[in-house]
Design an enzyme around this catalytic site. Sequence first.
Site, PDB file in Angstrom:
ATOM      1  NE  ARG A 231       6.382   5.661   3.097  1.00 13.71           N
ATOM      2  CZ  ARG A 231       5.734   4.741   2.003  1.00 13.71           C
ATOM      3  NH1 ARG A 231       4.455   4.510   1.916  1.00 13.71           N
ATOM      4  NH2 ARG A 231       6.279   4.270   1.292  1.00 13.71           N
ATOM      5  CG  HIS A 235       3.748   1.465   5.078  1.00 16.90           C
ATOM      6  ND1 HIS A 235       2.882   2.177   5.476  1.00 16.90           N
ATOM      7  CD2 HIS A 235       3.653   0.189   5.454  1.00 16.90           C
ATOM      8  CE1 HIS A 235       2.059   1.608   6.233  1.00 16.90           C
ATOM      9  NE2 HIS A 235       2.365   0.265   6.380  1.00 16.90           N
ATOM     10  CE1 TYR A 244       5.094   3.201  -2.229  1.00 19.90           C
ATOM     11  CE2 TYR A 244       5.400   0.901  -2.164  1.00 19.90           C
ATOM     12  CZ  TYR A 244       5.444   1.866  -1.641  1.00 19.90           C
ATOM     13  OH  TYR A 244       5.809   2.053  -0.153  1.00 19.90           O
TER      14      TYR A 244
HETATM   15  C1  LIG Z   1      -8.740  -1.483   8.546  1.00 21.32           C
HETATM   16  C2  LIG Z   1      -7.315  -2.028   8.203  1.00 21.32           C
HETATM   17  N1  LIG Z   1      -7.332  -1.829   6.659  1.00 21.32           N
HETATM   18  C3  LIG Z   1      -6.178  -2.227   6.083  1.00 21.32           C
HETATM   19  C4  LIG Z   1      -5.029  -2.152   6.924  1.00 21.32           C
HETATM   20  C5  LIG Z   1      -3.791  -2.548   6.064  1.00 21.32           C
HETATM   21  N2  LIG Z   1      -2.860  -1.247   6.221  1.00 21.32           N
HETATM   22  C6  LIG Z   1      -1.819  -1.130   6.935  1.00 21.32           C
HETATM   23  S1  LIG Z   1      -1.142   0.347   6.745  1.00 21.32           S
HETATM   24  C7  LIG Z   1      -1.918   0.864   5.347  1.00 21.32           C
HETATM   25  C8  LIG Z   1      -1.815   2.103   4.988  1.00 21.32           C
HETATM   26  C9  LIG Z   1      -2.470   3.259   5.751  1.00 21.32           C
HETATM   27  O1  LIG Z   1      -2.085   4.456   4.986  1.00 21.32           O
HETATM   28  P1  LIG Z   1      -2.480   5.750   5.910  1.00 21.32           P
HETATM   29  O2  LIG Z   1      -3.591   6.062   6.521  1.00 21.32           O
HETATM   30  O3  LIG Z   1      -1.937   6.803   4.821  1.00 21.32           O
HETATM   31  O4  LIG Z   1      -1.090   6.054   7.008  1.00 21.32           O
HETATM   32  P2  LIG Z   1       0.529   5.840   6.841  1.00 21.32           P
HETATM   33  O5  LIG Z   1       0.696   4.395   6.903  1.00 21.32           O
HETATM   34  O6  LIG Z   1       0.711   6.404   5.681  1.00 21.32           O
HETATM   35  O7  LIG Z   1       0.821   6.611   7.953  1.00 21.32           O
HETATM   36  C10 LIG Z   1      -3.028  -0.316   5.336  1.00 21.32           C
HETATM   37  C11 LIG Z   1      -3.940  -0.036   4.371  1.00 21.32           C
HETATM   38  C12 LIG Z   1      -5.029  -2.049   8.093  1.00 21.32           C
HETATM   39  N3  LIG Z   1      -3.893  -2.012   9.114  1.00 21.32           N
HETATM   40  N4  LIG Z   1      -6.255  -1.825   8.832  1.00 21.32           N
END
Ligand SMILES: Cc1ncc(C[n+]2csc(CCOP(=O)(O)OP(=O)(O)O)c2C)c(N)n1
Length: 321
Positions: A231, A235, A244
């Site tokens: 990335r 985020h 981090y």
């Molecule tokens: C079920 C759920 N748990 C927690 C969250 C909070 N949350 C939003 S983004 C994220 C990280 C997801 O990371 P990843 O799957 O690697 O996707 P990326 O954002 O890196 O594309 C989290 C935990 C959420 N949106 N949905």
Amino acid sequence: MEGGLDRDDLLELYRRMVLLRTYDERSVVYHRQGRIGTYAIYWNHEAIQAGATFALTDDDWIFPSYRESAIGLIRGMPVETLLQWWRGHPSGWWSPADWNVGSICVPIATHLPHAAGLAWGKKLRGEDAVAMAFFGDGATSEGAFHEGVNFAAVMDAPVVFVCNNNGWAISTPVSAQTRAESLADKAIGYGIPGVQVDGLDVLAVYEAARAAVERARAGHGPTLIEAVHYRAAPHATADDPRAYIDPERVEQERARECVGRFEALLRESGVLDDELVASTRQDAEDLMRAGIAAAEAEAPPDPELLFAHAYVNPPGNMRNG
Ligand SMILES: Cc1ncc(C[n+]2csc(CCOP(=O)(O)OP(=O)(O)O)c2C)c(N)n1
Ligand SMILES: [Mg+2]
């Protein structure tokens, strides 16, 4: 020509990458200007999004997470529809059946069983459409990932699971998500192929997706594609990754960014020149300018809409008077 694609294909692929890039960069600016809300940046994810979807026909379905919020652009969805989603305006809620693009999914991995179900349904009806679902590395720790992939595998449902492994789930690194050597290895447990590709190489992503779509359409079931990169942006606009992330690594990744990399390849092979690069960028910028103007020209939504589909009988504290 590159990867079995002819000149027109390569230019269209390039156009889609530039469109996605321009949308993303403009959205960060619009956010800073207070014109859209919190926005999930996908800078340097364009090779995955454009490359994988280039293997689809318009009858195939796309299931995006918030990271692929603008993916409808590759099907011609209006920019203002997508901007309105980030502005919290109801005209940003498109009907999935109009574009064969599912709703932007924010709850992690919950769209994977939807993709499996839709694909299985298509198969039962004798239609040959494929579903392609996008999700992150963090999504592979969720129950819905297991349910969606396992169900699709057992039913030989025509699904392509595209994992965007950008190394982070907000501030949680992949190393804290799994003991598996790679996320593609998880496919072994479901009895389906798992393929790892360079997520910054649009032609490698396309080739993996093309093979997976062909397999799915032939009735052989799903494939898990893990597109690996790192990335290179926060985020989302609400995140400060300095707490981090390793900033030097981010600089290295930005230097290898995927749109410039594809552009250089196309220039080298004589497909692109300065003029085409300039006009492709200009077209994308014009589209964005028109899109934000159209979004901002719409009347604000009625705040009561928030409750319109929430309660048959609103509780007392939500009723007027
Ligand atoms: C079920 C759920 N748990 C927690 C969250 C909070 N949350 C939003 S983004 C994220 C990280 C997801 O990371 P990843 O799957 O690697 O996707 P990326 O954002 O890196 O594309 C989290 C935990 C959420 N949106 N949905
Ligand atoms: Mg991630």
